[in-house]
Each structure stands twice: as structure tokens, then as C-alpha cells.
Design a protein around this motif. Sequence first.
Motif, PDB file in Angstrom:
ATOM      1  N   CYS A 321     -27.656  -3.842  -9.143  1.00 22.59           N
ATOM      2  CA  CYS A 321     -28.528  -2.983  -9.481  1.00 22.59           C
ATOM      3  C   CYS A 321     -28.537  -2.204  -9.797  1.00 22.59           C
ATOM      4  O   CYS A 321     -29.157  -0.599  -9.505  1.00 22.59           O
ATOM      5  N   GLY A 322     -27.829  -2.377 -11.335  1.00 23.96           N
ATOM      6  CA  GLY A 322     -27.608  -0.754 -11.730  1.00 23.96           C
ATOM      7  C   GLY A 322     -27.077   0.234 -11.167  1.00 23.96           C
ATOM      8  O   GLY A 322     -26.431   0.140 -10.443  1.00 23.96           O
ATOM      9  N   LEU A 323     -27.335   1.299 -11.522  1.00 28.21           N
ATOM     10  CA  LEU A 323     -26.571   2.957 -11.315  1.00 28.21           C
ATOM     11  C   LEU A 323     -28.249   3.819 -10.703  1.00 28.21           C
ATOM     12  O   LEU A 323     -28.314   4.724 -11.223  1.00 28.21           O
ATOM     13  N   LEU A 324     -28.930   3.031 -10.075  1.00 24.66           N
ATOM     14  CA  LEU A 324     -30.528   3.796 -10.201  1.00 24.66           C
ATOM     15  C   LEU A 324     -30.521   4.736  -8.946  1.00 24.66           C
ATOM     16  O   LEU A 324     -31.335   5.840  -9.662  1.00 24.66           O
ATOM     17  N   ASP A 325     -29.784   5.079  -8.457  1.00 25.15           N
ATOM     18  CA  ASP A 325     -29.774   6.178  -7.465  1.00 25.15           C
ATOM     19  C   ASP A 325     -29.109   7.588  -8.292  1.00 25.15           C
ATOM     20  O   ASP A 325     -29.436   8.897  -7.566  1.00 25.15           O
ATOM     21  N   ARG A 326     -28.712   7.644  -9.545  1.00 19.48           N
ATOM     22  CA  ARG A 326     -28.232   8.298 -10.738  1.00 19.48           C
ATOM     23  C   ARG A 326     -29.531   8.763 -11.194  1.00 19.48           C
ATOM     24  O   ARG A 326     -29.838   9.556 -12.392  1.00 19.48           O
ATOM     25  N   SER A 327     -30.816   7.569 -11.636  1.00 19.33           N
ATOM     26  CA  SER A 327     -31.899   7.920 -11.919  1.00 19.33           C
ATOM     27  C   SER A 327     -32.372   9.893 -12.002  1.00 19.33           C
ATOM     28  O   SER A 327     -32.421   9.914 -10.564  1.00 19.33           O
ATOM     29  N   SER A 328     -32.853   9.815 -13.031  1.00 15.83           N
ATOM     30  CA  SER A 328     -33.400  11.577 -11.970  1.00 15.83           C
ATOM     31  C   SER A 328     -34.939  12.065 -12.248  1.00 15.83           C
ATOM     32  O   SER A 328     -35.921  12.219 -12.051  1.00 15.83           O
ATOM     33  N   ILE A 329     -35.530  10.451 -12.075  1.00 21.87           N
ATOM     34  CA  ILE A 329     -36.891  10.231 -11.612  1.00 21.87           C
ATOM     35  C   ILE A 329     -36.003   9.284  -9.919  1.00 21.87           C
ATOM     36  O   ILE A 329     -35.924   8.420  -9.746  1.00 21.87           O
ATOM     37  N   SER A 330     -37.174   9.939  -9.578  1.00 18.08           N
ATOM     38  CA  SER A 330     -37.426   9.697  -7.631  1.00 18.08           C
ATOM     39  C   SER A 330     -37.877   8.333  -7.351  1.00 18.08           C
ATOM     40  O   SER A 330     -37.113   8.226  -6.348  1.00 18.08           O
ATOM     41  N   THR A 331     -38.602   8.050  -7.780  1.00 21.90           N
ATOM     42  CA  THR A 331     -39.352   6.714  -7.966  1.00 21.90           C
ATOM     43  C   THR A 331     -37.948   5.562  -8.007  1.00 21.90           C
ATOM     44  O   THR A 331     -37.880   4.477  -7.312  1.00 21.90           O
ATOM     45  N   ILE A 332     -37.510   5.572  -8.656  1.00 17.03           N
ATOM     46  CA  ILE A 332     -36.409   5.143  -9.464  1.00 17.03           C
ATOM     47  C   ILE A 332     -34.846   5.194  -7.993  1.00 17.03           C
ATOM     48  O   ILE A 332     -34.163   4.266  -7.910  1.00 17.03           O
ATOM     49  N   GLN A 333     -35.128   5.838  -7.939  1.00 25.24           N
ATOM     50  CA  GLN A 333     -33.470   6.752  -6.772  1.00 25.24           C
ATOM     51  C   GLN A 333     -33.903   6.076  -5.811  1.00 25.24           C
ATOM     52  O   GLN A 333     -32.642   5.172  -5.433  1.00 25.24           O
ATOM     53  N   LYS A 334     -34.956   5.442  -5.315  1.00 19.57           N
ATOM     54  CA  LYS A 334     -34.892   4.641  -4.692  1.00 19.57           C
ATOM     55  C   LYS A 334     -34.748   3.004  -3.911  1.00 19.57           C
ATOM     56  O   LYS A 334     -34.786   2.552  -3.207  1.00 19.57           O
ATOM     57  N   LYS A 335     -34.510   2.714  -5.033  1.00 21.72           N
ATOM     58  CA  LYS A 335     -34.712   0.899  -5.780  1.00 21.72           C
ATOM     59  C   LYS A 335     -33.215   1.076  -5.947  1.00 21.72           C
ATOM     60  O   LYS A 335     -32.760   0.048  -6.694  1.00 21.72           O
ATOM     61  N   VAL A 336     -32.261   1.057  -5.071  1.00 20.10           N
ATOM     62  CA  VAL A 336     -30.363   0.869  -4.350  1.00 20.10           C
ATOM     63  C   VAL A 336     -30.331  -0.126  -4.429  1.00 20.10           C
ATOM     64  O   VAL A 336     -29.275  -1.057  -4.564  1.00 20.10           O
ATOM     65  N   ASP A 337     -31.040  -1.570  -3.416  1.00 18.54           N
ATOM     66  CA  ASP A 337     -30.656  -2.294  -2.861  1.00 18.54           C
ATOM     67  C   ASP A 337     -30.880  -3.828  -3.229  1.00 18.54           C
ATOM     68  O   ASP A 337     -31.900  -3.352  -3.849  1.00 18.54           O
ATOM     69  N   MET A 338     -30.272  -4.708  -3.235  1.00 16.88           N
ATOM     70  CA  MET A 338     -30.639  -6.251  -3.510  1.00 16.88           C
ATOM     71  C   MET A 338     -31.896  -6.039  -2.555  1.00 16.88           C
ATOM     72  O   MET A 338     -33.081  -7.025  -3.466  1.00 16.88           O
ATOM     73  N   GLU A 339     -32.114  -6.207  -1.590  1.00 13.58           N
ATOM     74  CA  GLU A 339     -33.467  -6.606  -1.041  1.00 13.58           C
ATOM     75  C   GLU A 339     -34.810  -6.446  -1.476  1.00 13.58           C
ATOM     76  O   GLU A 339     -35.162  -7.003  -2.048  1.00 13.58           O
ATOM     77  N   PHE A 340     -34.074  -4.838  -1.908  1.00 11.46           N
ATOM     78  CA  PHE A 340     -35.844  -4.495  -2.753  1.00 11.46           C
ATOM     79  C   PHE A 340     -36.089  -5.740  -3.419  1.00 11.46           C
ATOM     80  O   PHE A 340     -37.051  -5.666  -3.327  1.00 11.46           O
ATOM     81  N   TRP A 341     -35.331  -6.056  -4.465  1.00  9.11           N
ATOM     82  CA  TRP A 341     -35.572  -6.696  -5.786  1.00  9.11           C
ATOM     83  C   TRP A 341     -35.603  -8.097  -5.935  1.00  9.11           C
ATOM     84  O   TRP A 341     -36.261  -8.248  -6.396  1.00  9.11           O
ATOM     85  N   MET A 342     -34.974  -8.171  -4.579  1.00 10.59           N
ATOM     86  CA  MET A 342     -35.275  -9.866  -4.471  1.00 10.59           C
ATOM     87  C   MET A 342     -36.581  -9.841  -3.698  1.00 10.59           C
ATOM     88  O   MET A 342     -37.157 -11.448  -3.986  1.00 10.59           O
ATOM     89  N   LYS A 343     -37.122  -9.284  -3.606  1.00 14.78           N
ATOM     90  CA  LYS A 343     -38.626  -9.500  -2.728  1.00 14.78           C
ATOM     91  C   LYS A 343     -39.523  -9.193  -3.597  1.00 14.78           C
ATOM     92  O   LYS A 343     -40.254  -9.633  -3.658  1.00 14.78           O
ATOM     93  N   VAL A 344     -39.514  -8.158  -4.290  1.00 11.77           N
ATOM     94  CA  VAL A 344     -40.301  -7.818  -5.885  1.00 11.77           C
ATOM     95  C   VAL A 344     -40.717  -8.843  -5.920  1.00 11.77           C
ATOM     96  O   VAL A 344     -40.925  -9.707  -6.191  1.00 11.77           O
ATOM     97  N   LYS A 345     -42.787  -8.644  -6.592  1.00 21.35           N
ATOM     98  CA  LYS A 345     -42.973 -10.054  -7.275  1.00 21.35           C
ATOM     99  C   LYS A 345     -43.618  -9.240  -7.981  1.00 21.35           C
ATOM    100  O   LYS A 345     -44.548  -8.190  -7.901  1.00 21.35           O
ATOM    101  N   PRO A 346     -43.244  -9.683  -9.811  1.00 20.83           N
ATOM    102  CA  PRO A 346     -43.623  -8.670 -10.669  1.00 20.83           C
ATOM    103  C   PRO A 346     -45.409  -9.141 -10.930  1.00 20.83           C
ATOM    104  O   PRO A 346     -45.100 -10.833 -11.149  1.00 20.83           O
ATOM    105  N   GLY A 347     -46.408  -8.584 -11.782  1.00 17.05           N
ATOM    106  CA  GLY A 347     -46.946  -8.453 -12.153  1.00 17.05           C
ATOM    107  C   GLY A 347     -47.037  -9.173 -13.999  1.00 17.05           C
ATOM    108  O   GLY A 347     -45.623  -8.596 -14.808  1.00 17.05           O
ATOM    109  N   SER A 348     -47.917  -8.768 -14.572  1.00 16.03           N
ATOM    110  CA  SER A 348     -47.974  -9.855 -15.603  1.00 16.03           C
ATOM    111  C   SER A 348     -48.707  -8.509 -16.390  1.00 16.03           C
ATOM    112  O   SER A 348     -48.092  -8.112 -17.888  1.00 16.03           O
TER     113      SER A 348
END
Length: 365
Positions: A321-348
Motif C-alpha cells: 500500500c505504499g507509504l500513503l500515510d506520509r502523503s501531504s494530501i489528507s485524502t490519500i493519507q487515509k488509504k493505507v490499508d489493503m482492505e480499502f484497495w481490495m474493495k475499490v472499483k476503478p472507473g475508466s
Amino acid sequence: MKGLLERLKEGPVVGDGSMCMTLEKRGYCRAGQWTPEAVLEYPDAVKQLLREYLRAGADVLQTPCYASSDGRLKRGRITYKTAEINEAACDLAYEVAQEGDALVCGGITPVLSYLQNKGEEAIREEFNGQLDVFIKRRNNVDFILGEFFGHIEELEICVDVMKKAKMPIACTMRIGALGDLNGVSVEECAVRMAKTGADLIGLNCLFDLNATLKTLKRMKNALDAEGITTPLMCQPLGFMCPEVEHTTNGYSGLPENPLAQDPRQVTRFEVHKFAREAYNLGARYIGGCCGMEPHHIRAIAQELAPERNRNPPVQDMCPPCGLLDRSSISTIQKKVDMEFWMKVKPGSGRPYNPPCVKVAHVNRF
């Protein structure tokens, strides 16, 4: 260094990914021909891609010589000979493999002699033309793979030819739900592949992750019913294409093929899920084919790290999941766990595009 069979006994083996298609995107391969003269004309580019797969965690680097057979090279109007391409491919794969702990796999592909009904002698001669270099370079090649077969009959001839190399043998078919191009069922193909005596059998290319899992399950059930324990391998397509699951052409029937498939490319987290499900189905060699890039191979290596007892070399720079908690963007900081990314449904990002397309039912093989 432990060989293929030893590694398979210890845990899952991670293969590498797309070569010709990825080299074409980078400007080193011609779409349409898909022939591997880049090993002679742009060796540094080929080495760099092999190195990326090694760094991603691949245990095996395949010689980048897909379609290097006399018939296919002539059809592509390539002046290089099979032997000189395969020798260069061996040298490049071996050189990069020595930078880590990777095996070198000599790759053999279907021949035009079979499609042109030239007879078994001509078919064997064309396979021998590919194989002879790997025998000559046996100190640099650890095992051989016959891949992308659409006919079980042709694969059986190929494996018989490969036996003279006296190396471990793997073989894969480009089949989906409908079986091979002669109508031989998935189940019969699986049993006949195993009965060739190959050490590793399975699937590669043409069909996406979900279709590959379904076909793999049918193969496993058929082998279990016969009491056959030959290990399974899979190197699927790196694009999602559910609309071609029940065709024999796979993604080659898509109108976007081969130059506009980018929106269909799988995410690394879809590959995480695939690797786990394939392993649970019994696959012990898992890699990728067209469209599967180094970051996808990294996802396989990371997902199977517990079974392999090691992380890929890239782990210091690219944890799952990278080191997203170290991002300067607050919305990215919260995406630090695998569960979020495994559930995300990407758009085109393309509002007027359909999720699937009307398939062109053209048998190109």
C-alpha cells in the motif's frame, strides 16, 4: 542454485510477465508482427524490462523470443534467423538472472507448419529449430516451456520434441471455456497435457483473470479425477475482457486489440486477489502474459510472500500500500490499508463508453 522442481516443492514460483506487448508500448517491437528482433537491435531495452521483472520478485526470467520460429519470422518479413534470436535471448535472460536468484526458462511457441498441415516431420523440424539453441546453451537455461498452444495435438508433438533436451519441461495452452481450437474439452486437454510427461502444465494468455480461474478449476478437477498430481501453472492476460470468455479467440476478438486496450488493464490489487485464488486452486507457478507489467508481477510476489518466506527485492520502495500515510494530501493519507484497495472499483473516466463491447468473432488462429 535450486532448480525449478526443487522450488516447486518448497512453495509457489513466480513467473515474469509481458514482453512483446510491453516492448511495443515502449517503442521496441512492431505490433502485428510481434517478433522478438529487439534482442538483437535493442538489447539494453530488453535487459531493462527483464531487470524490472527480477526486481519485482520473479523467480524465473523467460528468454524473450516469443514467435522466434522460421515460419513466423518469414511471415513477419524478418531477416534474422531463429538461432541468432534465441541465442541473443538466452544471453540477455541469463545475464539479468545472475543479478538475482532467478532461473532462466527457454521459451518455445507454436509453429506455422502445424497450421499449414505440412506434416509431422516438418512440425518437428520447426520445433527443433527453436529448441537446439537451448540445448546448446544448457548451462544458461534451467528449464524449457512450450506456451500459447491452441491445439492439444500440436502441444503433444512439441513436448515429445522437447524431451530430447533432458531438462524440466513446462507447457501451457491458450484455452478458455470452450477448450482447444479443435473442440477438445478443457478436461481432456488437461489430462492429455499431463500424460505427455511434462513437469508443469497450465494456461497462458488470451483470457482474463476470472476466466483463467474458472478454466484452471476445471483442469484441477479433471486431474484429480484421474489421480494425476502434475503441478499447475498459469500466466493470464493482463486485461479484463469478460465478453470473450466463451469464445476461442479470447481478447484477440476485441475491437480494441491490440493498440487501444489500456482502459482494460487490471489493477495490482485485482492481481493480488487472482494470485491468492489461483494458489488456493492448486497453481504453484503464477506469472503473467500480455498486459501483465512489472507492478503486476510484484503484486503476485507480495501476495504469496508468506508461502515463499520472502518479500520481493522492491519491498523497500514499494510495500503493497505504499507509504500513503506520509502523503501531504489528507485524502490519500487515509488509504493505507489493503482492505480499502481490495474493495475499490476503478472507473475508466470515460462517461459515454460502454463497460463491454460487441465482440468480433474472427478466428485468427
